[in-house]
Design a protein around this motif. Structure first.
Motif, PDB file in Angstrom:
ATOM      1  N   MET A 261       7.194  24.886 -29.397  1.00 15.18           N
ATOM      2  CA  MET A 261       7.696  23.613 -28.859  1.00 15.18           C
ATOM      3  C   MET A 261       9.220  23.579 -28.941  1.00 15.18           C
ATOM      4  SD  MET A 261       6.749  19.754 -30.115  1.00 15.18           S
ATOM      5  CE  MET A 261       7.561  18.333 -29.393  1.00 15.18           C
ATOM      6  N   THR A 262       9.850  23.183 -27.863  1.00 17.77           N
ATOM      7  CA  THR A 262      11.311  23.119 -27.829  1.00 17.77           C
ATOM      8  C   THR A 262      11.817  21.983 -28.703  1.00 17.77           C
ATOM      9  OG1 THR A 262      11.287  23.955 -25.582  1.00 17.77           O
ATOM     10  CG2 THR A 262      13.305  22.907 -26.321  1.00 17.77           C
ATOM     11  N   SER A 263      12.817  22.270 -29.527  1.00 24.62           N
ATOM     12  CA  SER A 263      13.391  21.228 -30.360  1.00 24.62           C
ATOM     13  C   SER A 263      14.178  20.260 -29.502  1.00 24.62           C
ATOM     14  CB  SER A 263      14.299  21.850 -31.418  1.00 24.62           C
ATOM     15  OG  SER A 263      15.330  22.585 -30.807  1.00 24.62           O
ATOM     16  N   SER A 264      14.431  19.085 -30.059  1.00 21.93           N
ATOM     17  CA  SER A 264      15.164  18.062 -29.327  1.00 21.93           C
ATOM     18  C   SER A 264      16.593  18.515 -29.061  1.00 21.93           C
ATOM     19  CB  SER A 264      15.172  16.767 -30.135  1.00 21.93           C
ATOM     20  OG  SER A 264      15.917  15.776 -29.470  1.00 21.93           O
ATOM     21  N   LEU A 265      17.037  18.323 -27.827  1.00 23.79           N
ATOM     22  CA  LEU A 265      18.373  18.713 -27.420  1.00 23.79           C
ATOM     23  C   LEU A 265      19.180  17.480 -27.041  1.00 23.79           C
ATOM     24  CD1 LEU A 265      17.519  21.749 -25.120  1.00 23.79           C
ATOM     25  CD2 LEU A 265      18.275  21.836 -27.502  1.00 23.79           C
ATOM     26  N   HIS A 266      20.477  17.641 -27.004  1.00 21.87           N
ATOM     27  CA  HIS A 266      21.354  16.592 -26.498  1.00 21.87           C
ATOM     28  C   HIS A 266      21.572  16.823 -24.999  1.00 21.87           C
ATOM     29  CE1 HIS A 266      22.710  14.538 -30.216  1.00 21.87           C
ATOM     30  NE2 HIS A 266      22.455  15.717 -30.784  1.00 21.87           N
ATOM     31  N   ILE A 267      21.177  15.857 -24.205  1.00 19.68           N
ATOM     32  CA  ILE A 267      21.276  15.962 -22.754  1.00 19.68           C
ATOM     33  C   ILE A 267      22.250  14.901 -22.258  1.00 19.68           C
ATOM     34  CG2 ILE A 267      20.026  16.037 -20.573  1.00 19.68           C
ATOM     35  CD1 ILE A 267      18.969  18.051 -22.570  1.00 19.68           C
ATOM     36  N   LEU A 268      23.181  15.300 -21.421  1.00 16.17           N
ATOM     37  CA  LEU A 268      24.079  14.353 -20.759  1.00 16.17           C
ATOM     38  C   LEU A 268      23.735  14.333 -19.275  1.00 16.17           C
ATOM     39  CD1 LEU A 268      26.523  12.474 -20.514  1.00 16.17           C
ATOM     40  CD2 LEU A 268      27.991  14.520 -20.449  1.00 16.17           C
TER      41      LEU A 268
ATOM     42  N   CYS B 252      20.521  31.028 -12.317  1.00 14.19           N
ATOM     43  CA  CYS B 252      21.589  31.202 -13.299  1.00 14.19           C
ATOM     44  C   CYS B 252      21.635  32.663 -13.731  1.00 14.19           C
ATOM     45  CB  CYS B 252      21.419  30.283 -14.504  1.00 14.19           C
ATOM     46  SG  CYS B 252      20.005  30.643 -15.538  1.00 14.19           S
ATOM     47  N   HIS B 253      22.792  33.069 -14.231  1.00 15.52           N
ATOM     48  CA  HIS B 253      22.986  34.446 -14.665  1.00 15.52           C
ATOM     49  C   HIS B 253      22.622  34.631 -16.139  1.00 15.52           C
ATOM     50  CE1 HIS B 253      24.813  35.328 -10.864  1.00 15.52           C
ATOM     51  NE2 HIS B 253      25.813  34.476 -11.057  1.00 15.52           N
ATOM     52  N   ASP B 254      22.560  33.556 -16.896  1.00 15.14           N
ATOM     53  CA  ASP B 254      22.362  33.602 -18.340  1.00 15.14           C
ATOM     54  C   ASP B 254      20.902  33.278 -18.651  1.00 15.14           C
ATOM     55  OD1 ASP B 254      22.222  32.806 -21.109  1.00 15.14           O
ATOM     56  OD2 ASP B 254      24.399  32.644 -21.116  1.00 15.14           O
ATOM     57  N   LEU B 255      20.137  34.285 -19.088  1.00 20.47           N
ATOM     58  CA  LEU B 255      18.712  34.061 -19.347  1.00 20.47           C
ATOM     59  C   LEU B 255      18.473  33.125 -20.528  1.00 20.47           C
ATOM     60  CD1 LEU B 255      17.093  37.567 -18.719  1.00 20.47           C
ATOM     61  CD2 LEU B 255      16.746  35.453 -17.423  1.00 20.47           C
ATOM     62  N   ALA B 256      19.365  33.154 -21.520  1.00 21.86           N
ATOM     63  CA  ALA B 256      19.213  32.226 -22.652  1.00 21.86           C
ATOM     64  C   ALA B 256      19.346  30.789 -22.163  1.00 21.86           C
ATOM     65  CB  ALA B 256      20.253  32.536 -23.725  1.00 21.86           C
ATOM     66  N   ALA B 257      20.282  30.554 -21.250  1.00 21.19           N
ATOM     67  CA  ALA B 257      20.441  29.214 -20.683  1.00 21.19           C
ATOM     68  C   ALA B 257      19.211  28.825 -19.895  1.00 21.19           C
ATOM     69  CB  ALA B 257      21.682  29.176 -19.787  1.00 21.19           C
TER      70      ALA B 257
ATOM     71  N   GLN C 258      14.549  25.458 -19.103  1.00 24.07           N
ATOM     72  CA  GLN C 258      13.116  25.407 -18.838  1.00 24.07           C
ATOM     73  C   GLN C 258      12.371  24.731 -19.977  1.00 24.07           C
ATOM     74  OE1 GLN C 258      10.768  29.037 -19.178  1.00 24.07           O
ATOM     75  NE2 GLN C 258       9.811  28.628 -17.184  1.00 24.07           N
ATOM     76  N   GLY C 259      12.802  25.036 -21.202  1.00 20.29           N
ATOM     77  CA  GLY C 259      12.149  24.431 -22.362  1.00 20.29           C
ATOM     78  C   GLY C 259      12.269  22.923 -22.398  1.00 20.29           C
ATOM     79  N   CYS C 260      13.350  22.382 -21.853  1.00 20.94           N
ATOM     80  CA  CYS C 260      13.524  20.928 -21.810  1.00 20.94           C
ATOM     81  C   CYS C 260      12.393  20.239 -21.070  1.00 20.94           C
ATOM     82  CB  CYS C 260      14.826  20.572 -21.081  1.00 20.94           C
ATOM     83  SG  CYS C 260      16.266  20.735 -22.083  1.00 20.94           S
ATOM     84  N   PHE C 261      11.852  20.927 -20.070  1.00 21.29           N
ATOM     85  CA  PHE C 261      10.869  20.311 -19.188  1.00 21.29           C
ATOM     86  C   PHE C 261       9.448  20.808 -19.441  1.00 21.29           C
ATOM     87  CE2 PHE C 261      14.959  20.263 -16.951  1.00 21.29           C
ATOM     88  CZ  PHE C 261      15.056  18.927 -16.608  1.00 21.29           C
TER      89      PHE C 261
ATOM     90  N   TYR D 165       7.852  22.059 -12.896  1.00 19.12           N
ATOM     91  CA  TYR D 165       7.671  23.471 -13.213  1.00 19.12           C
ATOM     92  C   TYR D 165       8.822  24.279 -12.617  1.00 19.12           C
ATOM     93  CZ  TYR D 165       3.091  22.137 -14.856  1.00 19.12           C
ATOM     94  OH  TYR D 165       2.072  21.543 -15.564  1.00 19.12           O
ATOM     95  N   ILE D 166       9.396  25.140 -13.462  1.00 20.49           N
ATOM     96  CA  ILE D 166      10.641  25.824 -13.102  1.00 20.49           C
ATOM     97  C   ILE D 166      10.466  27.326 -13.223  1.00 20.49           C
ATOM     98  CG2 ILE D 166      13.076  26.100 -13.698  1.00 20.49           C
ATOM     99  CD1 ILE D 166      13.004  23.294 -14.879  1.00 20.49           C
ATOM    100  N   GLU D 167      10.939  28.050 -12.183  1.00 23.37           N
ATOM    101  CA  GLU D 167      10.985  29.500 -12.254  1.00 23.37           C
ATOM    102  C   GLU D 167      12.429  29.973 -12.126  1.00 23.37           C
ATOM    103  OE1 GLU D 167       8.430  30.551  -8.991  1.00 23.37           O
ATOM    104  OE2 GLU D 167      10.106  30.687  -7.574  1.00 23.37           O
ATOM    105  N   HIS D 168      12.688  31.170 -12.627  1.00 23.13           N
ATOM    106  CA  HIS D 168      14.061  31.675 -12.679  1.00 23.13           C
ATOM    107  C   HIS D 168      14.392  32.569 -11.499  1.00 23.13           C
ATOM    108  CE1 HIS D 168      17.136  34.726 -13.891  1.00 23.13           C
ATOM    109  NE2 HIS D 168      17.771  33.616 -14.208  1.00 23.13           N
ATOM    110  N   THR D 169      15.646  32.539 -11.072  1.00 25.35           N
ATOM    111  CA  THR D 169      16.180  33.517 -10.140  1.00 25.35           C
ATOM    112  C   THR D 169      17.644  33.782 -10.474  1.00 25.35           C
ATOM    113  OG1 THR D 169      16.621  34.050  -7.814  1.00 25.35           O
ATOM    114  CG2 THR D 169      16.810  31.738  -8.447  1.00 25.35           C
ATOM    115  N   PHE D 170      18.068  35.022 -10.272  1.00 24.57           N
ATOM    116  CA  PHE D 170      19.490  35.356 -10.370  1.00 24.57           C
ATOM    117  C   PHE D 170      20.211  35.103  -9.046  1.00 24.57           C
ATOM    118  CE2 PHE D 170      17.780  38.292 -13.706  1.00 24.57           C
ATOM    119  CZ  PHE D 170      18.517  37.818 -14.775  1.00 24.57           C
ATOM    120  N   ASP D 171      19.448  34.860  -7.987  1.00 24.10           N
ATOM    121  CA  ASP D 171      19.977  34.788  -6.624  1.00 24.10           C
ATOM    122  C   ASP D 171      20.559  33.408  -6.334  1.00 24.10           C
ATOM    123  OD1 ASP D 171      20.564  35.381  -4.008  1.00 24.10           O
ATOM    124  OD2 ASP D 171      18.476  35.274  -3.306  1.00 24.10           O
TER     125      ASP D 171
END
Length: 305
Positions: free
Chosen positions: A1-8, A133-138, A143-146, A152-158
């Motif tokens: 489970m994703t921990s609580s984040l600060h979102i602006l 995005c280019h940064d997989l950690a980001a 994705q974890g936020c949602f 539902y979110i999928e990743h692309t570098f494009d």
């Protein structure tokens, strides 16, 4: 489970409310509004930007440059900026280009594009998006936020490959509205879908995207959502144009046409349907006849062996 984040959340319009709905129960969030008019505890950028793990730009693309420049010196080193803006600013730049030009090289940024109608999100319905995005950690953090939501979110570098289809689909969606208003029928709708995809694919590659970019959520998915929904602003613009109405013809689609022409971003003569829509926006007269001429020209040359 994703921990609580600060979102602006930047901007409290339709999508700002949708993001608030999705995130309010799991994360600490603040909302900044450029032009606050309601009795709501909006935050100050200088107060919330340094705390933010993720900054969601729920703004039109035009304010992106100014706002990005304001918050860039304040952000956490690994704080991510995410835009949902589907347009070009007055210099003809995409949200991705604005981020790249105005954020430090180390700062992660992303674009979130796909079938995400705000009213459906707030009604608890499903939504889908690609996150470029280019940064997989980001990506994993965003994705974890949602994860607890129906977005539902999928990743692309494009990044270029998702930026241009979502911008151009607002132009092409007007053609579907025109065809529906003129009662041209389901056969024409089917033709338009294939013609649009062909042009989207060609233009996206010219702009630096991958060859199959237009066939995914930010391309075909978002096109269907915008072009066929009766609640779509650009579908309604197309209907107005077919009725030869000129009042209230504004939005990302007409603005995109203007920016592409003003900054010479494309040789529009290579894209017949795109050119037709631009001509109708400029002069919404005899729209049915213009479609007739377009179909005749589109099929007047036999296929080449």
């Amino acid at each position: 489970m994703t921990s609580s984040l600060h979102i602006l959340i930047l901007g409290h319009g339709e999508m700002g409310h949708a993001m608030e709905y999705l995130l309010k129960d799991r994360h600490t969030f603040a909302i900044w509004e450029q032009f606050p008019q309601r009795n709501y505890p909006y935050t100050m950028l200088e107060q919330s930007a340094p705390l933010a793990d993720i900054v969601l730009f729920c703004l039109p693309v035009n304010p992106h440059r100014e706002v990005t420049q304001r918050i860039a010196p304040l952000l956490k080193r690994n704080g991510s900026c995410v835009s949902i803006a589907k347009g070009l600013d007055e210099s003809g730049k995409t949200a991705a280009q604005i981020f790249a030009e105005n954020l430090p090289a180390h700062q992660p940024y992303a674009l979130l594009y796909g079938p995400m109608i705000s009213e459906e999100i707030r009604a608890g319905r499903y939504a889908f998006a690609q996150l470029g995005c280019h940064d997989l950690a980001a990506f994993h953090a965003i994705q974890g936020c949602f994860n607890h939501t129906r977005l539902y979110i999928e990743h692309t570098f494009d990044i270029a490959g998702i930026s241009w289809p979502v911008i151009l689909k607002n132009v092409y969606a007007m053609a579907f509205g025109m065809a529906d208003e003129l009662q041209l029928g389901d056969n024409v709708r089917g033709y338009l879908a294939t013609a649009v995809l062909q042009e989207l694919n060609q233009i996206t590659q010219v702009m630096g995207g991958q060859a199959d970019s237009s066939y995914h959520l930010a391309g075909l998915g978002d096109l269907i959502t915008t072009a066929t929904s009766e609640s779509s602003h650009h579908h309604e613009l197309g209907r107005k144009l077919a009725r030869e109405e000129t009042d209230g013809i504004s939005g990302e689609g007409p603005h995109t046409l203007k920016m592409i022409k003003q900054h010479r971003l494309l040789n529009t003569e290579n894209y017949r349907l795109f050119q037709l829509i631009g001509e109708i926006v400029q002069n919404p007269r005899n729209v049915r006849s213009k479609f007739d001429d377009y179909f005749k020209q589109a099929f007047q040359h036999p296929p080449q062996n």
